[in-house]
Design an enzyme around this catalytic site. Sequence first.
Site, PDB file in Angstrom:
ATOM      1  N   SER A 148      38.187  45.194  43.828  1.00 35.21           N
ATOM      2  CA  SER A 148      37.042  44.562  44.148  1.00 35.21           C
ATOM      3  C   SER A 148      37.170  43.847  45.602  1.00 35.21           C
ATOM      4  O   SER A 148      38.334  43.727  46.164  1.00 35.21           O
ATOM      5  CB  SER A 148      37.062  43.051  43.443  1.00 35.21           C
ATOM      6  OG  SER A 148      36.125  42.049  43.758  1.00 35.21           O
ATOM      7  N   TYR A 161      42.631  36.434  40.033  1.00 39.01           N
ATOM      8  CA  TYR A 161      41.685  37.607  40.044  1.00 39.01           C
ATOM      9  C   TYR A 161      41.914  38.211  41.323  1.00 39.01           C
ATOM     10  O   TYR A 161      42.175  39.207  41.496  1.00 39.01           O
ATOM     11  CB  TYR A 161      40.164  37.095  39.856  1.00 39.01           C
ATOM     12  CG  TYR A 161      39.281  38.340  39.821  1.00 39.01           C
ATOM     13  CD1 TYR A 161      39.101  39.271  38.685  1.00 39.01           C
ATOM     14  CD2 TYR A 161      38.633  38.561  41.132  1.00 39.01           C
ATOM     15  CE1 TYR A 161      38.451  40.212  38.777  1.00 39.01           C
ATOM     16  CE2 TYR A 161      37.489  39.603  40.912  1.00 39.01           C
ATOM     17  CZ  TYR A 161      37.483  40.453  39.945  1.00 39.01           C
ATOM     18  OH  TYR A 161      36.616  41.478  39.834  1.00 39.01           O
TER      19      TYR A 161
HETATM   20  N1  LIG Z   1      30.339  43.206  38.691  1.00 34.93           N
HETATM   21  C1  LIG Z   1      30.907  42.959  39.804  1.00 34.93           C
HETATM   22  O1  LIG Z   1      30.126  42.312  40.692  1.00 34.93           O
HETATM   23  C2  LIG Z   1      32.324  43.329  40.304  1.00 34.93           C
HETATM   24  C3  LIG Z   1      32.687  43.169  41.529  1.00 34.93           C
HETATM   25  C4  LIG Z   1      34.200  43.681  41.944  1.00 34.93           C
HETATM   26  C5  LIG Z   1      34.713  44.410  40.868  1.00 34.93           C
HETATM   27  N2  LIG Z   1      34.285  44.522  39.619  1.00 34.93           N
HETATM   28  C6  LIG Z   1      35.390  45.266  38.699  1.00 34.93           C
HETATM   29  O2  LIG Z   1      34.577  45.981  38.089  1.00 34.93           O
HETATM   30  C7  LIG Z   1      35.133  46.229  36.738  1.00 34.93           C
HETATM   31  C8  LIG Z   1      34.012  46.209  35.816  1.00 34.93           C
HETATM   32  O3  LIG Z   1      33.191  45.150  36.060  1.00 34.93           O
HETATM   33  P1  LIG Z   1      31.793  44.742  35.268  1.00 34.93           P
HETATM   34  O4  LIG Z   1      31.179  43.845  35.850  1.00 34.93           O
HETATM   35  O5  LIG Z   1      31.429  45.958  34.879  1.00 34.93           O
HETATM   36  O6  LIG Z   1      32.726  44.053  34.064  1.00 34.93           O
HETATM   37  P2  LIG Z   1      32.136  43.620  32.623  1.00 34.93           P
HETATM   38  O7  LIG Z   1      32.807  42.387  32.163  1.00 34.93           O
HETATM   39  O8  LIG Z   1      30.642  43.823  32.408  1.00 34.93           O
HETATM   40  O9  LIG Z   1      32.917  44.696  31.825  1.00 34.93           O
HETATM   41  C9  LIG Z   1      34.273  44.525  31.470  1.00 34.93           C
HETATM   42  C10 LIG Z   1      34.841  45.204  30.397  1.00 34.93           C
HETATM   43  O10 LIG Z   1      36.044  45.137  29.973  1.00 34.93           O
HETATM   44  C11 LIG Z   1      36.337  44.860  28.630  1.00 34.93           C
HETATM   45  N3  LIG Z   1      37.679  44.222  28.448  1.00 34.93           N
HETATM   46  C12 LIG Z   1      38.014  42.760  28.545  1.00 34.93           C
HETATM   47  N4  LIG Z   1      39.380  42.733  28.412  1.00 34.93           N
HETATM   48  C13 LIG Z   1      39.711  43.900  27.925  1.00 34.93           C
HETATM   49  C14 LIG Z   1      41.033  44.416  27.366  1.00 34.93           C
HETATM   50  N5  LIG Z   1      42.067  43.515  27.427  1.00 34.93           N
HETATM   51  N6  LIG Z   1      41.151  45.645  27.083  1.00 34.93           N
HETATM   52  C15 LIG Z   1      40.207  46.528  27.115  1.00 34.93           C
HETATM   53  N7  LIG Z   1      38.973  46.153  27.612  1.00 34.93           N
HETATM   54  C16 LIG Z   1      38.633  44.881  27.913  1.00 34.93           C
HETATM   55  C17 LIG Z   1      35.326  43.739  28.370  1.00 34.93           C
HETATM   56  O11 LIG Z   1      35.223  43.991  26.814  1.00 34.93           O
HETATM   57  C18 LIG Z   1      33.957  44.512  29.113  1.00 34.93           C
HETATM   58  O12 LIG Z   1      33.368  45.526  28.104  1.00 34.93           O
HETATM   59  C19 LIG Z   1      36.152  45.245  36.594  1.00 34.93           C
HETATM   60  O13 LIG Z   1      37.284  45.703  36.746  1.00 34.93           O
HETATM   61  C20 LIG Z   1      35.746  44.171  37.512  1.00 34.93           C
HETATM   62  O14 LIG Z   1      36.596  43.410  37.975  1.00 34.93           O
HETATM   63  C21 LIG Z   1      33.052  43.865  39.424  1.00 34.93           C
END
Ligand SMILES: NC(=O)c1ccc[n+]([C@@H]2O[C@H](COP(=O)([O-])OP(=O)(O)OC[C@H]3O[C@@H](n4cnc5c(N)ncnc54)[C@H](O)[C@@H]3O)[C@@H](O)[C@H]2O)c1
Length: 269
Positions: A148, A161
Amino acid sequence: MSSGRLTGRSALVTGAGSGIGAATAEVFAREGARVVVADLDKAGAAATVERIRDEGGVAEPYAADVSDEAEVEALVDFTARTFGGVDVLQNYASNRGVVAEDVALAGADASAWARQLGVDLMGCVFTAKYALPHMLRRGGGSITNASSLVGWLPLESRPAYATAKAGVIGLSRSIAVEYGRQGIRCNVVAPGPIVSPGTEGMYTAEQTEVLAEHMAAPRLGRPDDVALAALFLASPDAAFINGHVLVVDGGMSAYAPMVPSFRRLAREE
Ligand SMILES: NC(=O)c1ccc[n+]([C@@H]2O[C@H](COP(=O)([O-])OP(=O)(O)OC[C@H]3O[C@@H](n4cnc5c(N)ncnc54)[C@H](O)[C@@H]3O)[C@@H](O)[C@H]2O)c1
């Protein structure tokens, strides 16, 4: 539009029951990969698989907790047995449940830190640990882990995080260095603000406006923006790219911090 860039590949996507992981699983399936859609949330994984199958793609759901090494071993084994190997690994699982407990360091809570690092960092360690032997057996493979922007431009809160996401970069580059000569590529996508179920309710309307002000793009990000970057990294087009951190942030990190203030002043003149 598909160009079949992942035809014949067996892919494992974690966190694929929602947001960016789900979009990635769908894009990869559209490009010909057979995808194991893994998530802690069984219903989310099933919904992603249904969308993929509706489009004629091949996918299997799998419920697993990526912070549990034994569950990850079984997940990788399932992928290899179901699709005959593991060529592509994509890690998007993230523990959003920790957000409220991930406070300024003087109040750090060891359990919250362990849960954040357990999913966001150790999930990447465990999946790679068990997928790598399968990839090596086939002469190579590609891993992409989600970091991120927060991994090196931390917000005022959420130190656990930020640490997990910085760790993902160190881990991914270590894998690239250690296994690159054996045909393994390990890269990172570093998203900026992406509108996904995971960020729903995370920002107030005012904060969302501030985020938009700091974009060198006319909008916030969408899950597909990251999925398409991940597709490039996983595809043969990126054959010579290893240990790279691909920022997908609509230009946010290109911003000098004073630019929005300058803009405001210019409007007031
Ligand atoms: N959305 C953003 O703005 C953003 C920004 C930077 C980085 N990211 C990173 O991108 C990735 C996806 O983000 P997103 O916004 O789609 O997240 P999201 O919360 O929509 O999806 C994350 C998924 O991970 C699953 N999960 C949680 N704990 C788990 C576990 N122990 N085992 C297996 N699955 C598990 C959840 O059930 C969920 O379906 C993440 O790693 C997040 O940190 C997202």
